[in-house]
Design a protein around this motif. Sequence first.
Motif, mmCIF file in Angstrom:
data_model
loop_
_atom_site.group_PDB
_atom_site.id
_atom_site.type_symbol
_atom_site.label_atom_id
_atom_site.label_comp_id
_atom_site.label_asym_id
_atom_site.label_seq_id
_atom_site.Cartn_x
_atom_site.Cartn_y
_atom_site.Cartn_z
ATOM 1 N N VAL A 67 103.146 147.895 12.382
ATOM 2 C CA VAL A 67 103.248 148.758 13.554
ATOM 3 C C VAL A 67 103.689 147.874 14.712
ATOM 4 N N VAL A 68 104.777 148.247 15.377
ATOM 5 C CA VAL A 68 105.300 147.373 16.430
ATOM 6 C C VAL A 68 105.018 147.905 17.831
ATOM 7 N N ASP A 69 104.648 149.166 17.931
ATOM 8 C CA ASP A 69 104.382 149.718 19.264
ATOM 9 C C ASP A 69 103.702 151.081 19.089
ATOM 10 N N ILE A 70 103.156 151.583 20.180
ATOM 11 C CA ILE A 70 102.620 152.946 20.167
ATOM 12 C C ILE A 70 103.132 153.663 21.414
ATOM 13 N N ASP A 71 103.736 154.828 21.211
ATOM 14 C CA ASP A 71 104.184 155.648 22.338
ATOM 15 C C ASP A 71 103.214 156.816 22.513
ATOM 16 N N PHE A 72 103.156 157.320 23.750
ATOM 17 C CA PHE A 72 102.219 158.408 24.043
ATOM 18 C C PHE A 72 102.950 159.613 24.619
ATOM 19 N N GLY A 73 102.491 160.786 24.215
ATOM 20 C CA GLY A 73 102.948 162.004 24.866
ATOM 21 C C GLY A 73 102.067 162.221 26.091
ATOM 22 N N VAL A 74 102.690 162.420 27.246
ATOM 23 C CA VAL A 74 101.923 162.522 28.493
ATOM 24 C C VAL A 74 101.900 163.980 28.955
ATOM 25 N N PRO A 75 100.707 164.516 29.271
ATOM 26 C CA PRO A 75 100.645 165.904 29.748
ATOM 27 C C PRO A 75 101.476 166.090 31.026
ATOM 28 N N ARG A 76 102.157 167.225 31.137
ATOM 29 C CA ARG A 76 102.991 167.517 32.309
ATOM 30 C C ARG A 76 102.245 168.479 33.219
ATOM 31 N N ASN A 77 102.311 168.216 34.524
ATOM 32 C CA ASN A 77 101.688 169.091 35.528
ATOM 33 C C ASN A 77 100.263 169.464 35.116
ATOM 34 N N SER A 78 99.502 168.440 34.792
ATOM 35 C CA SER A 78 98.160 168.657 34.263
ATOM 36 C C SER A 78 97.183 167.759 35.009
ATOM 37 N N LYS A 79 95.927 168.185 35.067
ATOM 38 C CA LYS A 79 94.925 167.309 35.687
ATOM 39 C C LYS A 79 94.407 166.275 34.687
ATOM 40 N N PHE A 80 94.819 166.408 33.423
ATOM 41 C CA PHE A 80 94.336 165.479 32.394
ATOM 42 C C PHE A 80 95.337 164.338 32.172
ATOM 43 N N ASP A 81 94.799 163.147 31.894
ATOM 44 C CA ASP A 81 95.665 162.012 31.562
ATOM 45 C C ASP A 81 96.141 162.093 30.122
ATOM 46 N N ARG A 82 95.259 162.604 29.261
ATOM 47 C CA ARG A 82 95.601 162.701 27.843
ATOM 48 C C ARG A 82 95.170 164.054 27.305
ATOM 49 N N ALA A 83 95.898 164.497 26.280
ATOM 50 C CA ALA A 83 95.534 165.748 25.617
ATOM 51 C C ALA A 83 94.655 165.414 24.418
ATOM 52 N N GLN A 84 93.613 166.206 24.220
ATOM 53 C CA GLN A 84 92.685 165.967 23.108
ATOM 54 C C GLN A 84 93.063 166.814 21.902
ATOM 55 N N VAL A 85 92.899 166.242 20.713
ATOM 56 C CA VAL A 85 93.256 166.972 19.486
ATOM 57 C C VAL A 85 92.501 168.304 19.428
ATOM 58 N N PRO A 86 93.209 169.411 19.202
ATOM 59 C CA PRO A 86 92.532 170.700 19.057
ATOM 60 C C PRO A 86 91.982 170.851 17.634
#
Length: 616
Positions: A188-207
């Motif tokens: 594994v050479v890197d990890i990218d993140f999906g960032v919530p848009r127009n949201s008060k949360f920094d990260r989205a939690q798995v549903p």
Amino acid sequence: MVQSLHPLTPLSPQEIKQASAVVSDARKTDPTFYNFVVVTLVDPPKDKVLAQIGWIDAEPLALERQAFVMLRDRPSGLAHEIVVSLKTNQIVSWKKVEGVQPSIHVSEALIGEKIMRKDPRVIAEVAKHGITDMSKIYIDSWPVGYHKTIKGRRLMQGLVYYRKHENSNQYAHPLDFFPIYDPNTEEVVDIDFGVPRNSKFDRAQVPFEENEYFPENVGQDNVRKDVKPLKVEQPEGVSFTVKNSREIEWQKWRFHIGFNYREGVVLQTVSYQDGDQERPILYELAGAADMIVPYCNPYSPYNRKMALDHGEMLLATMSNSQKSDCSCLGHIYYIDAVVVDEHGQPATIPNAICIHEEDAGLLHKHTDFRTNIAHASRSRRLVISQFATAANYDYGFYYYLYQDGSIQFEVKATGELNTHVLAEDEDPRPYGTIVSKNVVGQHHQHLFMARCDAMIDGLDNTVTQVDIVPSPLPMGHPDNELGNVFYPEHTVLEDTEQAKTSVDSSKGRSWLITNENKKHPFTLESVAYRLSTNTAPTMLAQPGSVVATRGAFARHNLWVTPYHPDQRFASGLYCNQTEEETGLPLYTKEKLPIRNKDIVLWLCYGLNHFVRVEDL
Ligand SMILES: [Cu+2]
């Protein structure tokens, strides 16, 4: 002695073993330092094939069987293109290719999932979602498509999901990060993140809300019980015959069923019996020879989602074995497909190809209104089909031959949606649709490419564009007195530039593949087949963008090229991680004449998948 097998018969398991052994012996290297990408038949020259099957007037000669082998060195990534004679066990040619990324072998995806699951950074990110049992984490390994910063490495991206149990639907439980994996170094050479848009949360939690499809998960109460049995019976068996396992005759049709590692099932040397004359129609038809699935989301890392399932992932090597889950009814004749594992050994996919007959509804009906005497006849079609699974999607590829001489190709895009997680307050519109709580299906296109090596009554064919146009003459003109006049307007496509054209439904546009050297006995017009599609989107991404460059073949619905044995793939031999044009734009860089020549038509068709809530 002239061989009796059709000259385009795919390599047998024994021939694959033989070719791989010749290459392995010649390399004299520790086999852990390279992987096989493909071992496949080198098609014999077209004129020799045609002589062999008696379609041209030439002495049929025994053809030497040859294998094309591609290797990928590890960790350097160097590609090798090797041709092996199966007659002499000699290497015919050996070319090393630098600066390319060969197609991804499915083993890279499977090994990648294991390695990503064990990576401490991946485990740490999973834990942030409250999950510690890594056996419940599934990672779909995708081609990276394009990476903004990491260049010069072989890369795949992981799409991470959670399953409650082994058969639960993971696409209802996406996680918000994407490990980047190098199959050459297996790290594994890197990890990218999906960032919530127009949201008060920094990260989205798995549903964790379930969204199931297996009947045992959905519950028997939700399975319909109000349909009565419907049986398809063929008490006298099928009306087609099979020779040498894959040469089919049915209702005046005669053809050979080929299979290759990218395009899957192809129909070869297709003819139709007209009285005592066997009339050639196609040298080869690959109904889905290539495809690209571009996604529309503007934001990283989603904006690099653009799967070229054939060119990047060798889609046909992921063909289904249709033993227990075949969706065809009636008497079915199956053919196995043989692909190659990463060690160059044959891997048989039993029952990969289905052949069966179907009732195709009404063929013709007429009632004489005076006598009330009616005649109706039903239509029968021959179906040659296969399925391939690319992670979430399942593609069914169906060739239909009809009794009226027409040929149809249909793709059934089914399976599951590829999904992503949303923060609780996030609105995915206009780039996607919510399909489950906090889960989005992003909009995308499925752009397929058919490769049609036409041979209408002979090798030299011409393409004529037909538009239905209103008369330009003013009302009152003797040739348009009431202004009602319209007619088909024919334009011969003379060269490869003029042939880059697209469907225009306002003109009912279609194309005739004609043989100008053969005339119909009483219309005296050139004999022809009509090529048409009613689902023909083209690439929506901006010209010059990475996706429009990589999927350049989807810029136009139609391309026509002079036949060239090396121009096999619309996306080129190497499209994995390319950022330059490959395939068709290069084949047509120089303007070439195509009228009354041995030509290949490339038809781009498909669908714009604007996701519905019901799709998951
Ligand atoms: Cu779709």
